[in-house]
Write a protein that holds these residues in place. Sequence first.
Motif, PDB file in Angstrom:
ATOM      1  N   LEU A 235       6.273   2.780   0.182  1.00 27.33           N
ATOM      2  CA  LEU A 235       5.771   1.610  -0.911  1.00 27.33           C
ATOM      3  C   LEU A 235       5.678   2.306  -2.211  1.00 27.33           C
ATOM      4  CD1 LEU A 235       4.739  -0.890  -2.129  1.00 27.33           C
ATOM      5  CD2 LEU A 235       2.293  -0.198  -1.001  1.00 27.33           C
ATOM      6  N   LYS A 236       5.271   3.619  -2.195  1.00 26.05           N
ATOM      7  CA  LYS A 236       5.127   4.528  -3.464  1.00 26.05           C
ATOM      8  C   LYS A 236       6.535   4.728  -4.262  1.00 26.05           C
ATOM      9  CE  LYS A 236       4.177   9.175  -5.145  1.00 26.05           C
ATOM     10  NZ  LYS A 236       3.467  10.690  -4.971  1.00 26.05           N
ATOM     11  N   GLU A 237       7.726   4.717  -3.359  1.00 24.68           N
ATOM     12  CA  GLU A 237       9.179   4.926  -3.908  1.00 24.68           C
ATOM     13  C   GLU A 237       9.667   3.642  -4.322  1.00 24.68           C
ATOM     14  OE1 GLU A 237      12.795   6.545  -4.985  1.00 24.68           O
ATOM     15  OE2 GLU A 237      10.569   7.474  -4.454  1.00 24.68           O
ATOM     16  N   PHE A 238       9.269   2.474  -3.774  1.00 21.80           N
ATOM     17  CA  PHE A 238       9.679   1.268  -4.080  1.00 21.80           C
ATOM     18  C   PHE A 238       9.045   0.668  -5.600  1.00 21.80           C
ATOM     19  CE2 PHE A 238       8.487  -3.297  -4.742  1.00 21.80           C
ATOM     20  CZ  PHE A 238       9.685  -3.901  -4.642  1.00 21.80           C
ATOM     21  N   LEU A 239       7.816   1.213  -5.787  1.00 27.00           N
ATOM     22  CA  LEU A 239       7.162   0.934  -6.932  1.00 27.00           C
ATOM     23  C   LEU A 239       7.806   1.774  -8.228  1.00 27.00           C
ATOM     24  CD1 LEU A 239       3.594   0.285  -5.669  1.00 27.00           C
ATOM     25  CD2 LEU A 239       5.097  -1.380  -6.473  1.00 27.00           C
ATOM     26  N   ARG A 240       8.092   2.912  -7.780  1.00 29.81           N
ATOM     27  CA  ARG A 240       8.668   3.937  -8.570  1.00 29.81           C
ATOM     28  C   ARG A 240       9.957   3.147  -9.242  1.00 29.81           C
ATOM     29  NH1 ARG A 240      12.553   7.655  -9.390  1.00 29.81           N
ATOM     30  NH2 ARG A 240      13.050   7.503  -7.088  1.00 29.81           N
ATOM     31  N   GLN A 241      10.682   2.675  -8.519  1.00 30.38           N
ATOM     32  CA  GLN A 241      11.914   2.180  -8.681  1.00 30.38           C
ATOM     33  C   GLN A 241      11.821   0.503  -9.185  1.00 30.38           C
ATOM     34  OE1 GLN A 241      14.976   2.745  -5.604  1.00 30.38           O
ATOM     35  NE2 GLN A 241      14.397   4.509  -5.401  1.00 30.38           N
ATOM     36  N   SER A 242      10.821  -0.037  -9.224  1.00 20.58           N
ATOM     37  CA  SER A 242      10.484  -1.365  -9.812  1.00 20.58           C
ATOM     38  C   SER A 242       9.439  -1.518 -10.846  1.00 20.58           C
ATOM     39  CB  SER A 242      10.094  -2.214  -8.332  1.00 20.58           C
ATOM     40  OG  SER A 242      11.066  -1.748  -7.228  1.00 20.58           O
ATOM     41  N   PRO A 243       9.826  -1.294 -11.741  1.00 20.64           N
ATOM     42  CA  PRO A 243       8.958  -1.382 -12.962  1.00 20.64           C
ATOM     43  C   PRO A 243       8.354  -2.822 -13.558  1.00 20.64           C
ATOM     44  CG  PRO A 243      10.904  -0.819 -13.992  1.00 20.64           C
ATOM     45  CD  PRO A 243      10.888  -0.550 -12.285  1.00 20.64           C
ATOM     46  N   GLN A 244       8.845  -3.839 -13.025  1.00 19.55           N
ATOM     47  CA  GLN A 244       8.785  -5.224 -13.339  1.00 19.55           C
ATOM     48  C   GLN A 244       7.634  -5.450 -12.244  1.00 19.55           C
ATOM     49  OE1 GLN A 244      11.266  -4.085 -11.229  1.00 19.55           O
ATOM     50  NE2 GLN A 244      11.861  -5.809  -9.912  1.00 19.55           N
ATOM     51  N   VAL A 245       7.197  -4.782 -11.412  1.00 18.46           N
ATOM     52  CA  VAL A 245       6.174  -5.177 -10.287  1.00 18.46           C
ATOM     53  C   VAL A 245       4.921  -4.393 -10.689  1.00 18.46           C
ATOM     54  CG1 VAL A 245       5.376  -4.999  -8.096  1.00 18.46           C
ATOM     55  CG2 VAL A 245       7.843  -5.651  -8.561  1.00 18.46           C
ATOM     56  N   ARG A 246       3.869  -5.017 -11.021  1.00 16.11           N
ATOM     57  CA  ARG A 246       2.526  -4.339 -11.355  1.00 16.11           C
ATOM     58  C   ARG A 246       1.704  -4.211 -10.148  1.00 16.11           C
ATOM     59  NH1 ARG A 246      -1.939  -7.748 -14.725  1.00 16.11           N
ATOM     60  NH2 ARG A 246      -3.837  -6.328 -14.275  1.00 16.11           N
ATOM     61  N   THR A 247       1.081  -3.075 -10.015  1.00 15.90           N
ATOM     62  CA  THR A 247       0.183  -2.881  -8.725  1.00 15.90           C
ATOM     63  C   THR A 247      -1.243  -3.243  -9.096  1.00 15.90           C
ATOM     64  OG1 THR A 247       1.386  -0.984  -7.926  1.00 15.90           O
ATOM     65  CG2 THR A 247      -0.719  -1.259  -7.064  1.00 15.90           C
ATOM     66  N   LEU A 248      -1.851  -4.332  -8.402  1.00 13.79           N
ATOM     67  CA  LEU A 248      -3.066  -4.680  -8.777  1.00 13.79           C
ATOM     68  C   LEU A 248      -4.179  -3.876  -8.098  1.00 13.79           C
ATOM     69  CD1 LEU A 248      -2.796  -8.781  -8.394  1.00 13.79           C
ATOM     70  CD2 LEU A 248      -2.862  -7.402 -10.601  1.00 13.79           C
ATOM     71  N   GLY A 249      -3.807  -3.402  -6.842  1.00 17.58           N
ATOM     72  CA  GLY A 249      -4.686  -2.383  -6.143  1.00 17.58           C
ATOM     73  C   GLY A 249      -4.237  -2.060  -4.868  1.00 17.58           C
ATOM     74  N   SER A 250      -4.547  -1.043  -4.170  1.00 16.88           N
ATOM     75  CA  SER A 250      -4.593  -0.754  -2.775  1.00 16.88           C
ATOM     76  C   SER A 250      -6.031  -0.333  -2.349  1.00 16.88           C
ATOM     77  CB  SER A 250      -3.772   0.605  -2.636  1.00 16.88           C
ATOM     78  OG  SER A 250      -2.336   0.464  -3.062  1.00 16.88           O
ATOM     79  N   TYR A 251      -6.043  -0.914  -1.174  1.00 14.07           N
ATOM     80  CA  TYR A 251      -7.554  -1.054  -0.507  1.00 14.07           C
ATOM     81  C   TYR A 251      -7.676  -0.995   0.881  1.00 14.07           C
ATOM     82  CZ  TYR A 251      -6.326  -5.924  -1.257  1.00 14.07           C
ATOM     83  OH  TYR A 251      -5.545  -6.866  -1.187  1.00 14.07           O
ATOM     84  N   ALA A 252      -8.683  -0.693   1.404  1.00 14.91           N
ATOM     85  CA  ALA A 252      -8.700  -0.735   3.081  1.00 14.91           C
ATOM     86  C   ALA A 252      -8.367  -2.169   3.688  1.00 14.91           C
ATOM     87  CB  ALA A 252      -9.990  -0.100   3.453  1.00 14.91           C
ATOM     88  N   ARG A 253      -7.496  -2.374   4.438  1.00 12.69           N
ATOM     89  CA  ARG A 253      -7.282  -3.796   4.938  1.00 12.69           C
ATOM     90  C   ARG A 253      -8.128  -4.272   6.039  1.00 12.69           C
ATOM     91  NH1 ARG A 253      -1.720  -5.162   8.331  1.00 12.69           N
ATOM     92  NH2 ARG A 253      -2.227  -7.488   8.653  1.00 12.69           N
ATOM     93  N   GLN A 254      -8.887  -5.442   5.510  1.00 11.13           N
ATOM     94  CA  GLN A 254      -9.781  -5.905   6.630  1.00 11.13           C
ATOM     95  C   GLN A 254      -9.448  -7.005   7.321  1.00 11.13           C
ATOM     96  OE1 GLN A 254     -12.961  -4.634   6.540  1.00 11.13           O
ATOM     97  NE2 GLN A 254     -12.239  -3.205   4.821  1.00 11.13           N
TER      98      GLN A 254
END
Length: 280
Positions: free
Chosen positions: A260-279
Amino acid sequence: MASTNSTSDRENDVSQMRIGYLGPGGSWTHQACLDLFGPDRLIGLESARLFAAFASGEIDQACVPVTTSVVGVTPYLDPVLALPTVVVVAEYPKMLGYSLLARPGAKLEDIKTVVAHPVALEEVKPWLDNEMPNVQRVTAPGGGAAAKSVSERHSFDSASMGPKIGGSIYGLVSLVDGIEEGPHNVTRWWVIGREMPAPTDNDKTSLLADIEDSNFSSLLAGMSAAQLEILAIYERPSKRTLDSHRYLIEVCGHAEVGALKEFLRQSPQVRTLGSYARQY
């Protein structure tokens, strides 16, 4: 406006954080905050005021209902997406069971009007259709506002739909409990803040892509090629053209780890809203 440093310091010191929720008190969001944070440091604010207070730094975090199993996205998701800087720091799913709240002395057969948030009226619609088909259904800004309005009336012919805490705050009694309670009636809240939590062994990441519809397939293909596990996709209006949308895409994993980190590095058009513990 609060400075970035002071806001960050308060987020690091949980005991000092100011946490906003959709007020007035007595709503499901108030109950969610009590579950998550306890009674201290909570500030109930009307919807527009809540988002303005978060944007200005007046509050450090806010708790907002964003999706439900009955109606999908809530009216509060788009204001979160519109914030220029926001980090989703947690999610909180809760199975709801509504109470029918009325003034002391009222009986079920007295009730001619039921007041509730529009989402709540959708969630309890099967029960109302079956048990109280002839009552008038009136909308309110929230469960707390609904309970408050019933408490201020001088007759016994009105009741609100909401959590029991609304009765406790506004002096109402419950005529029926557990309405539409079950796994089919779940609301999910986001806690929004400013700093992304560290990775855990089980995380979820919320992404936002504001793109032309013709580019959506290639975006999904890229996510598939990166072997990302997509959990949900919500389509929201771009407010620009008919053939462009905002896509909220939720995936497994943390934005600072692995594929996911690598995908986001190559995808500047995608904004990360947040990562958090999955419930869930």
